[in-house]
Design a protein around this motif. Structure first.
Motif, PDB file in Angstrom:
ATOM      1  N   GLU A 131       0.829  -1.202   0.000  1.00 55.80           N
ATOM      2  CA  GLU A 131       0.000   0.000   0.000  1.00 55.80           C
ATOM      3  C   GLU A 131       0.864   1.253   0.000  1.00 55.80           C
ATOM      4  O   GLU A 131       1.926   1.285   0.611  1.00 55.80           O
ATOM      5  CB  GLU A 131      -0.905   0.032   1.234  1.00 55.80           C
TER       6      GLU A 131
ATOM      7  N   THR B 143       0.182   5.305   0.926  1.00 53.02           N
ATOM      8  CA  THR B 143      -0.804   6.152   1.588  1.00 53.02           C
ATOM      9  C   THR B 143      -0.269   7.572   1.679  1.00 53.02           C
ATOM     10  O   THR B 143       0.920   7.780   1.935  1.00 53.02           O
ATOM     11  CB  THR B 143      -1.100   5.613   3.004  1.00 53.02           C
TER      12      THR B 143
ATOM     13  N   GLY C  96      -3.703   9.182   5.368  1.00 53.30           N
ATOM     14  CA  GLY C  96      -4.633   8.087   5.095  1.00 53.30           C
ATOM     15  C   GLY C  96      -5.845   8.500   4.288  1.00 53.30           C
ATOM     16  O   GLY C  96      -6.754   7.689   4.080  1.00 53.30           O
TER      17      GLY C  96
ATOM     18  N   THR D  17      -5.379   5.956  -0.278  1.00 50.81           N
ATOM     19  CA  THR D  17      -4.525   4.773  -0.228  1.00 50.81           C
ATOM     20  C   THR D  17      -4.657   4.018  -1.541  1.00 50.81           C
ATOM     21  O   THR D  17      -5.768   3.850  -2.052  1.00 50.81           O
ATOM     22  CB  THR D  17      -4.938   3.841   0.935  1.00 50.81           C
TER      23      THR D  17
ATOM     24  N   LYS E 277     -10.755   8.140   1.842  1.00 54.34           N
ATOM     25  CA  LYS E 277     -11.407   8.287   3.134  1.00 54.34           C
ATOM     26  C   LYS E 277     -12.640   9.185   2.993  1.00 54.34           C
ATOM     27  O   LYS E 277     -12.561  10.293   2.441  1.00 54.34           O
ATOM     28  CB  LYS E 277     -10.413   8.884   4.127  1.00 54.34           C
TER      29      LYS E 277
ATOM     30  N   ALA F 243       0.014   8.704  -4.015  1.00 54.37           N
ATOM     31  CA  ALA F 243      -0.169   7.420  -3.336  1.00 54.37           C
ATOM     32  C   ALA F 243       0.305   6.280  -4.223  1.00 54.37           C
ATOM     33  O   ALA F 243       0.933   5.327  -3.741  1.00 54.37           O
ATOM     34  CB  ALA F 243      -1.639   7.227  -2.957  1.00 54.37           C
TER      35      ALA F 243
END
Length: 130
Positions: A40, A42, A46, A49, A64, A86
């Motif tokens: 991942e 990020t 967060g 991601t 998010k 990301a």
């Protein structure tokens, strides 16, 4: 009489072929392991991601809830930039994972006309995509 440049026993082609076959099997196993790995990337605490497999294939994107206003052009531009960031983070992690898994196998290949470098053994040669 001239001295044998390969030493007392000569050049053992069978042994070299066996070693090459073992190395090929180890490389194939490492590639399979990379393809199964998930990494991942990020950014923004967060907010975005990106998930890639070890071969660099995109597996998913997570945003998010509440982080961006879908009606705000500036927010959407920021989201696009964060998606790229990301992905780059995840890609860098896949490359580190590939070095970790493939490095020990390819480090000794540097003298094979750049093949070792192309497989990830170092140098400035382009790397293969794993």
């Amino acid at each position: 009489m001239t001295q044998n440049p390969f030493g007392e026993g000569g050049f053992d082609m069978g042994s070299i072929l066996q070693q090459a076959q073992q190395m090929q099997q180890q490389l194939m196993a490492a590639q399979a392991s990379l393809a199964e790995a998930e990494v991942e990337g990020t950014v923004a605490g967060g907010a975005v991601t990106v998930k890639l497999n070890g071969a660099g294939d995109l597996l998913g994107v997570s945003i998010k809830a509440g982080s961006f206003d879908g009606n705000d052009v500036d927010d959407l531009d920021d989201l696009a930039d964060l998606l790229v960031a990301a992905w780059r983070d995840a890609k860098a992690r896949t490359e580190e994972l590939a070095k970790e898994k493939m490095g020990p196998l390819t480090s000794g290949l540097g003298g094979l006309g750049g093949l070792g470098d192309a497989l990830g053994g170092g140098g400035d040669a382009p790397r293969l995509g794993f």
